[in-house]
Design a protein around this motif. Structure first.
Motif, PDB file in Angstrom:
ATOM      1  N   GLY A 324       0.767  -1.237   0.000  1.00 27.82           N
ATOM      2  CA  GLY A 324       0.000   0.000   0.000  1.00 27.82           C
ATOM      3  C   GLY A 324       0.792   1.278   0.000  1.00 27.82           C
ATOM      4  O   GLY A 324       0.252   2.337   0.346  1.00 27.82           O
ATOM      5  N   ARG A 325       2.056   1.249  -0.389  1.00 28.71           N
ATOM      6  CA  ARG A 325       2.848   2.485  -0.430  1.00 28.71           C
ATOM      7  C   ARG A 325       3.401   2.774  -1.817  1.00 28.71           C
ATOM      8  O   ARG A 325       4.432   3.439  -1.965  1.00 28.71           O
ATOM      9  N   GLY A 326       2.713   2.300  -2.824  1.00 24.43           N
ATOM     10  CA  GLY A 326       3.031   2.722  -4.181  1.00 24.43           C
ATOM     11  C   GLY A 326       3.998   1.857  -4.945  1.00 24.43           C
ATOM     12  O   GLY A 326       4.298   2.157  -6.108  1.00 24.43           O
ATOM     13  N   TRP A 327       4.504   0.781  -4.343  1.00 25.37           N
ATOM     14  CA  TRP A 327       5.396  -0.095  -5.085  1.00 25.37           C
ATOM     15  C   TRP A 327       4.571  -1.021  -5.974  1.00 25.37           C
ATOM     16  O   TRP A 327       3.413  -1.330  -5.662  1.00 25.37           O
ATOM     17  N   PRO A 328       5.161  -1.464  -7.096  1.00 26.78           N
ATOM     18  CA  PRO A 328       4.417  -2.388  -7.971  1.00 26.78           C
ATOM     19  C   PRO A 328       3.926  -3.598  -7.184  1.00 26.78           C
ATOM     20  O   PRO A 328       4.603  -4.082  -6.272  1.00 26.78           O
ATOM     21  N   GLU A 329       2.758  -4.081  -7.534  1.00 30.68           N
ATOM     22  CA  GLU A 329       2.160  -5.184  -6.778  1.00 30.68           C
ATOM     23  C   GLU A 329       3.073  -6.391  -6.704  1.00 30.68           C
ATOM     24  O   GLU A 329       3.141  -7.074  -5.670  1.00 30.68           O
ATOM     25  N   ALA A 330       3.805  -6.666  -7.797  1.00 27.71           N
ATOM     26  CA  ALA A 330       4.680  -7.835  -7.825  1.00 27.71           C
ATOM     27  C   ALA A 330       5.859  -7.705  -6.863  1.00 27.71           C
ATOM     28  O   ALA A 330       6.505  -8.701  -6.529  1.00 27.71           O
ATOM     29  N   TRP A 331       6.145  -6.482  -6.410  1.00 27.08           N
ATOM     30  CA  TRP A 331       7.269  -6.252  -5.509  1.00 27.08           C
ATOM     31  C   TRP A 331       6.850  -6.290  -4.042  1.00 27.08           C
ATOM     32  O   TRP A 331       7.680  -6.522  -3.175  1.00 27.08           O
ATOM     33  N   ASN A 344      37.891  -9.169   1.985  1.00 26.76           N
ATOM     34  CA  ASN A 344      38.866 -10.257   2.104  1.00 26.76           C
ATOM     35  C   ASN A 344      38.588 -11.380   1.107  1.00 26.76           C
ATOM     36  O   ASN A 344      38.404 -12.524   1.473  1.00 26.76           O
ATOM     37  N   ARG A 345      38.599 -11.031  -0.166  1.00 23.92           N
ATOM     38  CA  ARG A 345      38.539 -12.047  -1.221  1.00 23.92           C
ATOM     39  C   ARG A 345      39.211 -11.466  -2.470  1.00 23.92           C
ATOM     40  O   ARG A 345      39.398 -10.251  -2.569  1.00 23.92           O
ATOM     41  N   ARG A 346      39.576 -12.333  -3.397  1.00 23.69           N
ATOM     42  CA  ARG A 346      40.292 -11.861  -4.589  1.00 23.69           C
ATOM     43  C   ARG A 346      39.472 -10.838  -5.362  1.00 23.69           C
ATOM     44  O   ARG A 346      39.945  -9.772  -5.719  1.00 23.69           O
ATOM     45  N   GLU A 347      38.224 -11.207  -5.679  1.00 28.49           N
ATOM     46  CA  GLU A 347      37.343 -10.319  -6.430  1.00 28.49           C
ATOM     47  C   GLU A 347      36.276  -9.784  -5.480  1.00 28.49           C
ATOM     48  O   GLU A 347      35.614 -10.557  -4.788  1.00 28.49           O
ATOM     49  N   PRO A 348      36.087  -8.469  -5.438  1.00 26.19           N
ATOM     50  CA  PRO A 348      35.102  -7.909  -4.509  1.00 26.19           C
ATOM     51  C   PRO A 348      33.677  -8.322  -4.878  1.00 26.19           C
ATOM     52  O   PRO A 348      33.345  -8.486  -6.052  1.00 26.19           O
ATOM     53  N   VAL A 349      32.850  -8.488  -3.850  1.00 23.48           N
ATOM     54  CA  VAL A 349      31.436  -8.772  -4.041  1.00 23.48           C
ATOM     55  C   VAL A 349      30.637  -7.875  -3.112  1.00 23.48           C
ATOM     56  O   VAL A 349      31.164  -7.292  -2.160  1.00 23.48           O
ATOM     57  N   GLY A 350      29.345  -7.801  -3.365  1.00 20.45           N
ATOM     58  CA  GLY A 350      28.482  -6.933  -2.593  1.00 20.45           C
ATOM     59  C   GLY A 350      28.435  -5.559  -3.217  1.00 20.45           C
ATOM     60  O   GLY A 350      28.314  -5.418  -4.432  1.00 20.45           O
ATOM     61  N   TYR A 351      28.507  -4.499  -2.396  1.00 18.72           N
ATOM     62  CA  TYR A 351      28.471  -3.124  -2.875  1.00 18.72           C
ATOM     63  C   TYR A 351      27.213  -2.859  -3.710  1.00 18.72           C
ATOM     64  O   TYR A 351      27.278  -2.276  -4.791  1.00 18.72           O
ATOM     65  N   LYS A 352      26.060  -3.250  -3.190  1.00 18.42           N
ATOM     66  CA  LYS A 352      24.818  -3.072  -3.938  1.00 18.42           C
ATOM     67  C   LYS A 352      23.627  -3.365  -3.044  1.00 18.42           C
ATOM     68  O   LYS A 352      23.780  -3.830  -1.906  1.00 18.42           O
ATOM     69  N   LEU A 353      22.454  -3.099  -3.566  1.00 13.05           N
ATOM     70  CA  LEU A 353      21.210  -3.548  -2.961  1.00 13.05           C
ATOM     71  C   LEU A 353      20.684  -4.712  -3.779  1.00 13.05           C
ATOM     72  O   LEU A 353      20.763  -4.702  -5.017  1.00 13.05           O
ATOM     73  N   GLN A 354      20.148  -5.702  -3.080  1.00 12.22           N
ATOM     74  CA  GLN A 354      19.513  -6.816  -3.772  1.00 12.22           C
ATOM     75  C   GLN A 354      18.055  -6.944  -3.340  1.00 12.22           C
ATOM     76  O   GLN A 354      17.686  -6.609  -2.211  1.00 12.22           O
ATOM     77  N   ARG A 355      17.270  -7.415  -4.263  1.00 10.04           N
ATOM     78  CA  ARG A 355      15.863  -7.755  -3.999  1.00 10.04           C
ATOM     79  C   ARG A 355      15.783  -9.258  -3.780  1.00 10.04           C
ATOM     80  O   ARG A 355      16.303 -10.036  -4.583  1.00 10.04           O
ATOM     81  N   ILE A 356      15.150  -9.659  -2.692  1.00 10.34           N
ATOM     82  CA  ILE A 356      14.898 -11.081  -2.459  1.00 10.34           C
ATOM     83  C   ILE A 356      13.418 -11.320  -2.726  1.00 10.34           C
ATOM     84  O   ILE A 356      12.552 -10.767  -2.050  1.00 10.34           O
ATOM     85  N   ARG A 357      13.161 -12.112  -3.737  1.00  7.21           N
ATOM     86  CA  ARG A 357      11.774 -12.411  -4.121  1.00  7.21           C
ATOM     87  C   ARG A 357      11.183 -13.461  -3.173  1.00  7.21           C
ATOM     88  O   ARG A 357      11.780 -14.503  -2.950  1.00  7.21           O
ATOM     89  N   PHE A 358      10.025 -13.153  -2.643  1.00  9.63           N
ATOM     90  CA  PHE A 358       9.291 -14.085  -1.799  1.00  9.63           C
ATOM     91  C   PHE A 358       8.054 -14.555  -2.563  1.00  9.63           C
ATOM     92  O   PHE A 358       7.337 -13.748  -3.164  1.00  9.63           O
ATOM     93  N   GLY A 359       7.826 -15.863  -2.547  1.00 16.73           N
ATOM     94  CA  GLY A 359       6.720 -16.435  -3.290  1.00 16.73           C
ATOM     95  C   GLY A 359       5.428 -16.474  -2.495  1.00 16.73           C
ATOM     96  O   GLY A 359       5.351 -16.043  -1.336  1.00 16.73           O
ATOM     97  N   ASP A 360       4.400 -17.016  -3.126  1.00 15.34           N
ATOM     98  CA  ASP A 360       3.088 -17.122  -2.479  1.00 15.34           C
ATOM     99  C   ASP A 360       3.142 -18.010  -1.241  1.00 15.34           C
ATOM    100  O   ASP A 360       2.290 -17.899  -0.353  1.00 15.34           O
TER     101      ASP A 360
END
Length: 414
Positions: A324-331, A344-360
């Motif tokens: 109810g706050r304006g986000w698409p229904e699927a979100w 502490n790894r060879r190639e950096p990871v993270g540095y972002k936002l991720q969406r975790i999809r939750f099902g029915d």
């Protein structure tokens, strides 16, 4: 889309890594020992890198990103009041700011300090006109408009390796506080409180240990439909680039999530130094098992992770997208997680936002990128590290960056 970064704070160009490897608890084959060597990467912040490329922000179509506030030093955790005021903890400064957008242009034009002199303040939760604040050993309550602060809970375990306390109010009205471990890998002396999620009555009068075996669950939230509690836990360090993963756990009362002996789907950590006989299996019971037990048997008694993310991504805040706050229904009912990023790894990871999809079914299906651009891998330049998240009454998502001193505002398609 590239918002202008207004006077970001310059900080050190790289993050220091620890050099000592953890001793093995059990022998591992030579190739596994080699894979477990600690690696680190060196990155530069955009504010310190001459000629740094502009951030290449990427969001799903229709979403908009702008700088809400800048020059904030090291903003950490966030919460909002019903009038839209954004409250920000600054651990290093020991204060809490209140930011307001009074003209509706999406940028803060009013800033005031509502709390000063509170060493290590980190977690924050707005409740009934007050702010509940978490420092390393104490929960405080202070009027949201400023004023005298009151101690609600004292005597939390002191800092150790993970001094940043979080506090959130659950649907039951109780305060939920995460207590990280004092170490990377050990059998804690304080088996009752370390590596746990604990809940307190709103006035701090009663305490219950909800779950244990959680190394450092900074981000946790309740699904808006099912009211189930979910949390992101940090995996141990010094196990190589890919192990152990970061975990999304369905946090249930009375469950043990395995740290420091197990990770993921009840896998035994072959490098752990913690013997099962020195671990308390049940939350709220400070008494170790006290008898020899194979690690595989111990892990079979723990709760497995529901979803995993790449090792060393460093999950921080986690918030479910409200209805109810304006986000698409699927979100709506999915989660957003801030991944501050690895060191502490060879190639950096993270540095972002991720969406975790939750099902029915009410559980997670998959994780996917939501906001990227904090890291330019080609140049090795970092355009910030996301930490705190909060939704405003209008549905805007606020994101703190504790490296360049910014707070971003993301709005969904309208």
């Amino acid at each position: 889309m590239a918002p202008t970064l207004r006077t970001p704070a310059a900080i050190a160009a790289c993050l220091a890594g620890l050099l000592a490897a953890t001793a093995l608890a059990e022998p591992l084959p030579a190739e596994e020992r080699q894979r477990a060597l600690v690696h680190r990467h060196t990155l530069q912040t955009a504010a310190a890198a001459l000629g740094a490329p502009a951030p290449a922000w990427q969001l799903p179509p229709g979403f908009q990103l702008q700088v809400f506030a800048s020059a904030l030093g090291h903003p950490r955790m966030l919460d909002t009041g019903p009038d839209g005021t954004l409250y920000v903890t600054r651990r290093d400064a020991g204060d809490v700011l209140a930011l307001r957008d009074t003209d509706g242009d999406g940028q803060a034009d009013e800033q005031r300090t509502v709390v000063r002199g509170l060493e290590g303040v980190h977690g924050i939760a707005w409740r009934d006109g007050s702010l509940v604040l978490a420092s390393s050993t104490t929960l405080w309550r202070v009027p949201a408009g400023g004023g005298s602060r009151e101690r609600l809970v004292t005597g939390l375990p002191d800092g150790g390796q993970h001094p940043n306390r979080m506090v959130r109010f659950g649907p039951d009205g109780w305060m939920y506080v995460s207590i990280g471990s004092s170490c990377n890998d050990c059998a804690e002396e304080n088996q009752l409180e370390r590596g746990t999620l604990i809940r307190y009555a709103p006035d701090g009068s009663r305490r219950e240990v909800v779950a244990n075996g959680l190394r450092n669950t900074i981000g946790y939230d309740w699904h808006p439909a099912t009211r189930a509690l979910w949390g992101m836990d940090h995996g141990s360090d010094f196990r190589g680039d890919t192990l152990p993963p970061e975990e999304l756990n369905h946090i249930l009362p009375g469950a043990n999530y395995g740290w420091p002996i197990c990770y993921g789907a009840r896998h035994v950590d072959g490098m752990t130094q913690a013997p099962p006989e020195r671990m308390a299996l049940r939350p709220g019971d400070p008494t170790p098992i006290g008898r020899p037990m194979p690690r595989s048997e111990y892990c079979a008694l723990t709760a497995p992770a529901t979803l995993t993310l790449p090792a060393h991504s460093a999950p921080m805040a986690m918030r479910f997208i409200p209805f109810g706050r304006g986000w698409p229904e699927a979100w709506q009912g999915d989660a957003i997680v801030a991944l501050r990023g690895s060191w502490n790894r060879r190639e950096p990871v993270g540095y972002k936002l991720q969406r975790i999809r939750f099902g029915d079914h009410g559980g997670p299906n998959a994780a996917e990128d939501f906001l990227t651009g904090f890291l330019d891998k080609a140049s090795g330049v970092v355009h910030g590290r996301p930490v705190g998240l909060a939704f405003g009454p209008d549905g805007a998502l606020f994101v703190s960056d504790d490296t360049l001193g910014l707070i971003y505002r993301i709005t969904p398609p309208r």
